[in-house]
Scaffold this motif. Sequence first.
Motif, PDB file in Angstrom:
ATOM      1  N   LYS A 212       0.824  -1.212   0.000  1.00 50.75           N
ATOM      2  CA  LYS A 212       0.000   0.000   0.000  1.00 50.75           C
ATOM      3  C   LYS A 212       0.864   1.270   0.000  1.00 50.75           C
ATOM      4  O   LYS A 212       0.408   2.335  -0.421  1.00 50.75           O
ATOM      5  N   SER A 276      -4.026   7.483  -3.499  1.00 49.43           N
ATOM      6  CA  SER A 276      -3.547   6.114  -3.313  1.00 49.43           C
ATOM      7  C   SER A 276      -2.126   6.012  -3.846  1.00 49.43           C
ATOM      8  O   SER A 276      -1.810   6.549  -4.914  1.00 49.43           O
ATOM      9  N   SER A 278      -0.674   2.792  -3.881  1.00 50.72           N
ATOM     10  CA  SER A 278      -0.568   1.339  -3.923  1.00 50.72           C
ATOM     11  C   SER A 278       0.268   0.857  -5.104  1.00 50.72           C
ATOM     12  O   SER A 278       0.281   1.470  -6.172  1.00 50.72           O
ATOM     13  N   GLU A 281      -3.306  -3.620  -7.363  1.00 49.47           N
ATOM     14  CA  GLU A 281      -4.670  -3.717  -6.872  1.00 49.47           C
ATOM     15  C   GLU A 281      -5.498  -4.643  -7.758  1.00 49.47           C
ATOM     16  O   GLU A 281      -5.074  -5.034  -8.840  1.00 49.47           O
ATOM     17  N   PRO A 284     -10.138  -1.612  -6.246  1.00 53.17           N
ATOM     18  CA  PRO A 284     -10.161  -1.180  -4.845  1.00 53.17           C
ATOM     19  C   PRO A 284     -11.453  -0.504  -4.402  1.00 53.17           C
ATOM     20  O   PRO A 284     -11.882   0.487  -4.984  1.00 53.17           O
ATOM     21  N   HIS A 305      -6.493   0.715 -10.530  1.00 51.19           N
ATOM     22  CA  HIS A 305      -6.675   2.173 -10.561  1.00 51.19           C
ATOM     23  C   HIS A 305      -7.015   2.641 -11.973  1.00 51.19           C
ATOM     24  O   HIS A 305      -7.860   3.514 -12.163  1.00 51.19           O
TER      25      HIS A 305
END
Length: 374
Positions: A212, A276, A278, A281, A284, A305
């Motif tokens: 993350k 974010s 991250s 993912e 999310p 994303h």
Amino acid sequence: MREKGKILYIASTFGHLASFHRPYLQWFACQGYEVHAAAGGALCDLEGVSRFISLPLEKSMFSPKNLAAVRALYRLMRKERYDMISLHTSLAAFFARLAVFLLGKRRPCVMNTVHGYLFDKDTRWTKRILLLGAERMTAPVTDWLLTMNQQDAEIACKYHLGKKQRCTKGMGVDFTRFTPPTQPQREELRRRLGLKPSDLVLIYAAEFSGRKNQAMLIQAMQGLPENVILLLPGQGDLREACRMQAGKAGLVDRVRFPGFVRDMENLYRAADICVSSSRIEGLPFNLMEAMACGLPVVASAIKGHEDLVCNGENGFLYPFGDVGAFSQAVKHLMEEKLRQRMGESARHSVQRFGIERVFPELTVLYENAVKDFR
């Protein structure tokens, strides 16, 4: 012969099933199926589930306990003769399919729902070979494969990771609670949080982990104006390390750690931008919930994303780990009118992932999967 049949849900934790699958467990039960759930972690109350099976799963792929889970699942599957097994989370899905292999030809239909492969084109080659190899090894017993983002769908297609493949819109999000606030509501929520009218509030709700990457956001805060506040709700192994990083950087007042938060909608309503950092993912929930509350997004340009954020329309995407690009995107969104326009676009664009739209599509797939093996 049973009129309906038996369904077995498997995940790494019962908490995962509680968070993402409640409506579907209830639906199967209402359709007349007998529903069992097998997972690790603490038991949860799951309406529709008639039997709970605890598994000794551990995150390490090479843990002997995971082989014990394979043996337990093999015995369970052989005894219960399920019509369909619904798999969730990568580790549980891998070991459950090893158990299916042991059944031979007399096996149930297997549907693997990929909540996000833990590798992509940028993953170091050793990890990618291991994880992709595990998926390729278990592909022969993967009758249905559901992915949630375009990159995962392309990986699954390229390497033939399932016999029947569908790219879905995830599990669906209940946006009932996640709506934009009125101006009085927003002002009151910000007052309770000790925020000033002039503060620009960023929010990133996630587990504290290397994947993350909250450390990058804290680093970026040092180069952003003093009125920028970062909220980092959540728990995890790296939370204390992040708190120490913020303290050493003199950001105690500007980087805040609310911990576990039940009413996340109120934090989103008090914030200005969802961010974010991250690394990887699936699709999310945190971004989708924030978008439904009318927040524009600044997120790393990664799979998951990219399926939610259209660069320049409902937010900005920046190269993973690029502090400068992240900071520049936040500075662009300091303009209130741009923030409002992108926030409204985010709210509209995310509605296609609502549970009321996704649920009918998934339940049709579930019915078709069961019929395949009847």
